[in-house]
Design an enzyme around this catalytic site. Sequence first.
Site, PDB file in Angstrom:
ATOM      1  N   ASP A 441       0.826  -1.204   0.000  1.00 51.87           N
ATOM      2  CA  ASP A 441       0.000   0.000   0.000  1.00 51.87           C
ATOM      3  C   ASP A 441       0.865   1.260   0.000  1.00 51.87           C
ATOM      4  OD1 ASP A 441      -2.389   1.405  -0.007  1.00 51.87           O
ATOM      5  OD2 ASP A 441      -3.238   0.293   1.675  1.00 51.87           O
ATOM      6  N   ASP A 500     -10.428   1.819  -3.731  1.00 50.87           N
ATOM      7  CA  ASP A 500     -10.794   1.422  -2.373  1.00 50.87           C
ATOM      8  C   ASP A 500     -12.285   1.184  -2.215  1.00 50.87           C
ATOM      9  OD1 ASP A 500      -8.391   1.177  -1.112  1.00 50.87           O
ATOM     10  OD2 ASP A 500      -8.412   3.146  -0.153  1.00 50.87           O
TER      11      ASP A 500
END
Length: 698
Positions: A441, A500
Amino acid sequence: MIIHLRAAGTSFVLDARGPRPAAVVHWGPDLGDLTDGDLAALAGAAAPAVPPSSLDEPLRLSLLPTLDQGWSGRPGIAGWWPADGAPVAGLRLLGVRRDGPLAVRLDLGAADGRLRIGTEIELSAHGVLRARHHLRHTGTGACHLTALDVVLPVPAPAAELLDFSGLWAYERRPQRAPWRHGVWSRETRHGRPGHDDPYLMMAGTPGFDFRTGQVWAVHLAWSGDKRLWAERSPLGPGLLGAGELLAPGELTLRPGERYTTPWTVAVHSAQGIDGLSDRLHPWIRARRAPRLPRPVVLNTWEAVYFDHDPDTLARLVDTAAEAGVERFVLDDGWFTGRTDDRRALGDWHVDPDRHPAGLHPLIDRVRRRGMDFGLWVEPEMVSPDSALARDHPDWVLGGPAGPTWRHQRVLDLGHPEAYAYVAGRLRELLTAYPIAFLKWDHNRDLLQHGATHRQTAALYRLLAELRAAFPEVEIESCASGGARIDLGILDLVDRVWTSDTNDPLERQRIQRWTGVLIPPEYLGGHLGAATAHITGRTSALSFRLATALFGSAGIEWDLTTATDAERAAVARWVAEYKRLRPLLHTGTVVRSGGDDDAHFVHGVVAPDGRSALYALVALRAADAALPPPMRLPGLDPERRYTVRPLALGPAARVVQDAPPAWLAAGQVTLPGRVLGEVGLAVPLLTPEQAAVFTVEAV
């Protein structure tokens, strides 16, 4: 020398007769077999007239246009020599080398002898053009380089531009505009491409859509700051350019030092936007395809967040296995002190409180249930509240000053000791545990002047070293969702997290446009809870299943809270995905022609044309009581096909007194030409519903 590169319906003609820098004579539709005489005549015929009040010779737009060449638009190269204040200018062609039938290298030098530039140009067998520059300092003193771009001319029929913007959880929003005089420049200064990444800049004939029109497009294969730009000059030429966006003073070259630009990837299509994908997807797959089959993933993030209670995780493991999941990914919250998103980034040791025996008990359970194990990391970041930041404040990019973002700062990978620490911790984790997958990430912008090039180069080096040391470990690129999806990072990872948001309504649009460039097997898409955690919108299970099917499928839902009927539907969906993924992950992606914001069709056609899978998607209420027929693009027009509905969970909701006759019968058989040109009557789907159909050759 006049060079003709030709492949897959694309021609690229370069006039490299010197002494001026080489100029592109043609980039676009295939020109067929041309003799040397034809090429010379073409180059001569392409030389324009000399208009009044202009250069006293024909304007010749080179691959590196500059002011001293008579180009008053944005230059392809810019910089200066601090010692005397002179600009970088006066380029001359020194040599041309053919590196095979589809590749050429040009050697240029500055007239004052202080710079040498090599330009690589390649045309793939799939019709994908790519180019980059290598610059070498051959003089004395410092050289401040501020731009070194690849510039390609685009003909006058391309009168409309399309690129992308967006924001967190709403990436890849297309935006169109007429192509007027001046510069349309899209610049990103995030230290990553960003949620508003222009992504793929297209110039096309007016009204071009997915199936029709000529389109020219450029993409920069780089994961740092960038610029894509289009310019049309009153002088006549139009061009597309791409290059790394360099901050003032970011790139200073000393004698003997070199700089290589990222690759600019350029594609022409005579069959609309889908024609771009028809070239890009097989080219990407031929370069470095991810391992197939792509496993069904369960990611724990929206299921448990930071609640890493061992019993909760154990129940989730068992429920995932019962549904047919093949990879269990433990997301954020596993390392020391990480109880929320405000602390502990950088302290990459397993938390002894929540995992007193390390991760071995959890991984053993995962593997006993027939799944492999993945782990979330964010190696480029550090929390101010962490042992790492307290012990090594000099490793934090920009120091303690400046704003935090998601309560974190950036770890300076350009610092040798910081780099060694991160590389060491990752190696220790991958050695200590049988980890098959890293979700990597990157949850904030850099916001640090002049650090992006160094940080991105260090990231690429780190990923390459880990891949070499642990070739069986797969890596996913996630940057708070879809903020780092580009062909630079794709050379080093096996999957990208598309966004997301797991809201299927938003995902339909995001996946549709992200998939123009990236093949579906790379695009992570997860089945979320009924009420989306980000948007708060509640969606039918059938819509969520149909949306997550078309990509690298997974689950991000606490299945232990689902009903027995829901878990059974998910298990059937997983089984269908496993059956269909050979088609989904090797076939040709097709989309309905227009960008209708109410209803659209998308699908995948098998390489041999014998089978296909399509989805009819209703995003909002139709504009008519009877929507237009569902046309199925991409089929072999001479073959006959049988079309059948595919049930994925509960039936999609419709409002109709009777279905179309062919659906009532359960199937219809017609030639591919009829299915593509005329289509089939559609069920009257309510908004936020999707119906999926299989197509098999008779």
